[in-house]
Design a protein around this motif. Structure first.
Motif, PDB file in Angstrom:
ATOM      1  N   THR A   1       8.405 -61.713  -2.761  1.00 52.90           N
ATOM      2  CA  THR A   1       9.130 -62.267  -3.904  1.00 52.90           C
ATOM      3  C   THR A   1       9.477 -63.724  -3.601  1.00 52.90           C
ATOM      4  O   THR A   1       9.594 -64.117  -2.442  1.00 52.90           O
ATOM      5  N   THR A   2       9.626 -64.497  -4.671  1.00 52.88           N
ATOM      6  CA  THR A   2      10.029 -65.896  -4.537  1.00 52.88           C
ATOM      7  C   THR A   2      11.268 -66.127  -5.373  1.00 52.88           C
ATOM      8  O   THR A   2      11.228 -66.003  -6.602  1.00 52.88           O
TER       9      THR A   2
ATOM     10  N   GLY B   1      20.898 -65.559   1.139  1.00 52.84           N
ATOM     11  CA  GLY B   1      20.355 -64.430   0.378  1.00 52.84           C
ATOM     12  C   GLY B   1      19.198 -63.729   1.076  1.00 52.84           C
ATOM     13  O   GLY B   1      18.659 -62.752   0.541  1.00 52.84           O
ATOM     14  N   GLY B   2      18.797 -64.231   2.240  1.00 53.27           N
ATOM     15  CA  GLY B   2      17.802 -63.509   3.029  1.00 53.27           C
ATOM     16  C   GLY B   2      16.412 -64.091   3.084  1.00 53.27           C
ATOM     17  O   GLY B   2      15.522 -63.501   3.716  1.00 53.27           O
ATOM     18  N   VAL B   3      16.175 -65.244   2.456  1.00 56.41           N
ATOM     19  CA  VAL B   3      14.822 -65.819   2.531  1.00 56.41           C
ATOM     20  C   VAL B   3      14.583 -66.367   3.938  1.00 56.41           C
ATOM     21  O   VAL B   3      15.516 -66.826   4.609  1.00 56.41           O
ATOM     22  N   ASP B   4      13.329 -66.263   4.387  1.00 56.74           N
ATOM     23  CA  ASP B   4      13.026 -66.805   5.713  1.00 56.74           C
ATOM     24  C   ASP B   4      11.966 -67.906   5.662  1.00 56.74           C
ATOM     25  O   ASP B   4      11.615 -68.461   6.703  1.00 56.74           O
TER      26      ASP B   4
ATOM     27  N   LEU C   1      10.752 -65.275  -0.048  1.00 62.02           N
ATOM     28  CA  LEU C   1      10.534 -66.711  -0.027  1.00 62.02           C
ATOM     29  C   LEU C   1      11.509 -67.393  -0.977  1.00 62.02           C
ATOM     30  O   LEU C   1      11.979 -66.773  -1.948  1.00 62.02           O
ATOM     31  N   GLY C   2      11.827 -68.639  -0.708  1.00 60.65           N
ATOM     32  CA  GLY C   2      12.700 -69.413  -1.591  1.00 60.65           C
ATOM     33  C   GLY C   2      12.010 -70.675  -2.056  1.00 60.65           C
ATOM     34  O   GLY C   2      11.179 -71.247  -1.334  1.00 60.65           O
TER      35      GLY C   2
ATOM     36  N   VAL D   1       8.599 -63.566  -9.162  1.00 63.39           N
ATOM     37  CA  VAL D   1       9.528 -64.694  -9.069  1.00 63.39           C
ATOM     38  C   VAL D   1      10.892 -64.228  -9.557  1.00 63.39           C
ATOM     39  O   VAL D   1      11.014 -63.638 -10.634  1.00 63.39           O
ATOM     40  N   ILE D   2      11.919 -64.498  -8.756  1.00 62.32           N
ATOM     41  CA  ILE D   2      13.291 -64.121  -9.112  1.00 62.32           C
ATOM     42  C   ILE D   2      14.034 -65.393  -9.530  1.00 62.32           C
ATOM     43  O   ILE D   2      14.101 -66.361  -8.786  1.00 62.32           O
TER      44      ILE D   2
END
Length: 390
Positions: A210-211, A235-238, A180-181, A384-385
């Motif tokens: 992950t966020t 970066g791959g978040v959907d 997730l973003g 959280v990243i």
């Protein structure tokens, strides 16, 4: 003869003394016969019941535009409700008011124009509002989202993290990548709290979620928003969510690239007919009308609004938004079920243990933090990243 003269003289002296005492007594503040040079300063007798009353206008200042599909739009809709409920009261509005001394100038002008009630609606409008409130103790100020109050300034907000948690559940259910973003503005406690709530909600249905969070440093900068959106998608978040005042750029960009979105502040589902999941929204109209009525009636002091008022999901002041057309019925039903649990008190989003990014326990097992503690959040949870800007 001498005795009669003495009696007359004595009567004259006593009469003169009585007159002096009478004149002196009338000149003392409050006619306090017990006052002395060592007495404390007299307590102000200002009549708080007149605070906020008698004005011909009410003022609203916004940090952005009224049609930003977000924070300012939600507050603007509240001001419209005030206008409709008070046809004899002029509603003054100012958009794009920066969080600087310019906000003071705008509020001062509104007071000159008859406003006895003012809504400074941005987090950064608080200090300017406190300054103006000192100079105008007869004016009532309702600040949105602040953590400080004054004699004539109360703050109001809501436990928006409740629907954010529910939206996180929906995002966790809809995400295929588990990535997730979250595009946010500045690292104030409310922003960090929402990122945490969203992540915990998603992790409740997918522990591996992950966020990735990006701080733009601005409440509404379309250029930075576009860059952040594209970077997170690359970066791959959907699934993307945000804590920005304006949403259009993020939602539009994500929709074009086929990415799902979770909104904030106001309903922006019309921007994303394919990718919209849901959102967390403010429902200000009835509250704003009641706040104005309370001040106009001279009842601000001692009301629930003269300190830190926080509306809740149960009050319907914060809401889970509409669900997108492509969200399966079972996901909608599941989220609604979790909302019912939250309302019953059987679901506690921040019940411990809760760890931060470093693995340190921030909320101990068995603890359920109060709203005041949550509003002081200064950390991001595990999963959280991204780092909090210093």
């Amino acid at each position: 003869m001498k005795k009669r003269m003495k009696r007359k003289a004595s009567s004259l002296v006593l009469g003169t003394l009585a007159m002096i005492m009478l004149i002196t007594g009338c000149s003392q503040p409050g006619n306090n016969s017990n006052s002395s040079a060592n007495s404390p300063e007299p307590v102000s007798t200002e009549n708080n019941s007149t605070m906020g009353t008698g004005g011909s206008a009410v003022g609203f200042i916004f940090v952005g535009t009224k049609d930003d599909y977000g924070y300012n739009q939600a507050a603007y809709l509240g001001s419209v409700a005030v206008e409709e409920a008070n046809p004899d009261l002029k509603v003054l509005r100012a958009e794009n008011v920066p969080e600087t001394a310019e906000a003071e100038r705008v509020m001062e002008q509104m007071i000159k124009d008859g406003a006895q009630i003012i809504f400074p609606t941005s987090y950064g409008h608080l200090e300017p509002a406190l300054n103006v409130a000192k100079r105008h103790p007869d004016v009532v100020f309702y600040h949105q989202g602040g953590l400080k109050t004054a004699n004539n300034l109360g703050t109001y907000f809501g436990t928006i993290w409740e629907p954010v948690y529910l939206a996180g559940i929906a995002a966790g259910k809809m995400s295929k990548s588990g990535k997730l973003g979250y595009i946010v503005s500045v690292p104030i406690p409310q922003v960090l709290l929402n990122v945490n709530a969203f992540t915990l909600g998603a992790q409740s249905v997918n522990p591996d979620v992950t966020t990735s969070v990006v701080f733009t440093g601005s409440w509404c900068d379309p250029g930075q928003q576009a860059n952040a959106t594209n970077s997170l998608i690359d970066g791959g978040v959907d699934v993307l969510s945000l804590h920005q005042d304006c949403m259009k750029t993020v939602i539009d960009t994500a929709e074009r690239r086929g990415i799902m979105t979770v909104g904030y502040h106001a309903d922006a589902s019309s921007l994303a007919p394919n990718g919209w999941i849901t959102g967390s929204v403010w429902n200000w109209p009835d509250l704003f009308v009641d706040m104005v009525k309370t001040a106009q009636e001279g009842s601000f002091k001692g009301s629930k609004y003269d300190g830190k008022f926080r509306g809740t999901l149960a009050d319907d002041i914060v809401q889970i938004g509409s669900f997108g057309a492509n969200v399966p019925a079972d996901v909608v039903q599941f989220v609604q079920g979790k909302k019912d649990e939250l309302l019953k008190g059987t679901l506690l989003p921040f019940a411990g243990p809760v760890k931060d990014q470093a693995g340190t326990v921030r909320i101990n097992e068995g603890e359920t933090p109060a709203v005041e503690q949550l509003e002081g959040s200064d950390y991001l949870v595990e999963g959280v990243i991204g780092s909090i800007p210093q």
